[in-house]
Design a protein around this motif. Structure first.
Motif, PDB file in Angstrom:
ATOM      1  N   GLU A  15      21.062  18.521 -51.472  1.00 45.57           N
ATOM      2  CA  GLU A  15      21.371  19.582 -52.431  1.00 45.57           C
ATOM      3  C   GLU A  15      21.785  18.931 -53.733  1.00 45.57           C
ATOM      4  N   LYS A  16      21.477  19.598 -54.838  1.00 48.55           N
ATOM      5  CA  LYS A  16      21.884  19.045 -56.124  1.00 48.55           C
ATOM      6  C   LYS A  16      23.387  19.145 -56.260  1.00 48.55           C
ATOM      7  N   PHE A  43      16.931  23.067 -54.656  1.00 47.14           N
ATOM      8  CA  PHE A  43      17.318  24.004 -55.707  1.00 47.14           C
ATOM      9  C   PHE A  43      17.551  25.347 -55.030  1.00 47.14           C
ATOM     10  N   ASN A  44      18.602  25.431 -54.232  1.00 49.34           N
ATOM     11  CA  ASN A  44      18.819  26.588 -53.374  1.00 49.34           C
ATOM     12  C   ASN A  44      19.100  27.886 -54.118  1.00 49.34           C
ATOM     13  N   ARG A  45      19.404  27.825 -55.377  1.00 50.16           N
ATOM     14  CA  ARG A  45      19.689  29.047 -56.135  1.00 50.16           C
ATOM     15  C   ARG A  45      18.468  29.574 -56.887  1.00 50.16           C
ATOM     16  N   ARG A  46      17.385  28.814 -56.897  1.00 52.95           N
ATOM     17  CA  ARG A  46      16.206  29.216 -57.657  1.00 52.95           C
ATOM     18  C   ARG A  46      15.683  30.584 -57.228  1.00 52.95           C
ATOM     19  N   PHE A  47      15.773  30.898 -55.952  1.00 52.50           N
ATOM     20  CA  PHE A  47      15.235  32.160 -55.453  1.00 52.50           C
ATOM     21  C   PHE A  47      16.328  33.173 -55.085  1.00 52.50           C
ATOM     22  N   SER A  51      19.139  34.872 -59.786  1.00 48.56           N
ATOM     23  CA  SER A  51      18.198  34.020 -60.514  1.00 48.56           C
ATOM     24  C   SER A  51      16.900  34.757 -60.787  1.00 48.56           C
ATOM     25  N   GLN A  52      16.434  35.502 -59.817  1.00 47.65           N
ATOM     26  CA  GLN A  52      15.211  36.271 -59.998  1.00 47.65           C
ATOM     27  C   GLN A  52      15.405  37.380 -61.040  1.00 47.65           C
ATOM     28  N   LYS A  55      15.308  35.809 -64.437  1.00 47.71           N
ATOM     29  CA  LYS A  55      13.920  35.489 -64.765  1.00 47.71           C
ATOM     30  C   LYS A  55      13.190  36.730 -65.285  1.00 47.71           C
TER      31      LYS A  55
END
Length: 101
Positions: A15-16, A43-47, A51-52, A55
């Motif tokens: 994890e980052k 990048f566990n928060r990207r989805f 976050s969505q 976007k």
């Protein structure tokens, strides 16, 4: 832990952040160079729903936006150099966003 895993011939999913400073990053890069294993950063928060949603706000924007997002990801060790004491100015200038719609 990443370096030890590479040294024992294991691929790593981490994890980052991959490293907390430049010196740690260079150590990971050196260990990876000596290994034929993979290193992948999550990048566990990207989805994540928020976050969505962000976007979509950018995708649907018809004019320039100014966005300030603060994320509390937990305790950061003081030894990393990223930790600092909060001032009264910090507290008074923070805004909490609960919804973007």
């Amino acid at each position: 832990m990443t370096i030890k895993a590479l040294e024992t011939g294991k691929s790593v999913f981490v994890e980052k952040p991959l490293a907390m400073n430049e010196a740690e990053l260079q150590e990971v890069i050196a260990a990876k160079a000596k290994s034929d294993q993979s290193v992948m950063v999550g990048f566990n928060r990207r989805f994540a729903p928020v976050s969505q949603e962000i976007k979509e706000v950018f995708r649907n924007a018809s004019e320039p936006l100014v966005v300030n997002i603060r994320v509390n990801a937990g305790l950061i060790r003081k030894s990393t150099g990223y930790s600092r004491k909060r001032s009264a100015a910090d507290a008074s200038s923070e805004r909490s966003v609960t919804s973007l719609t």
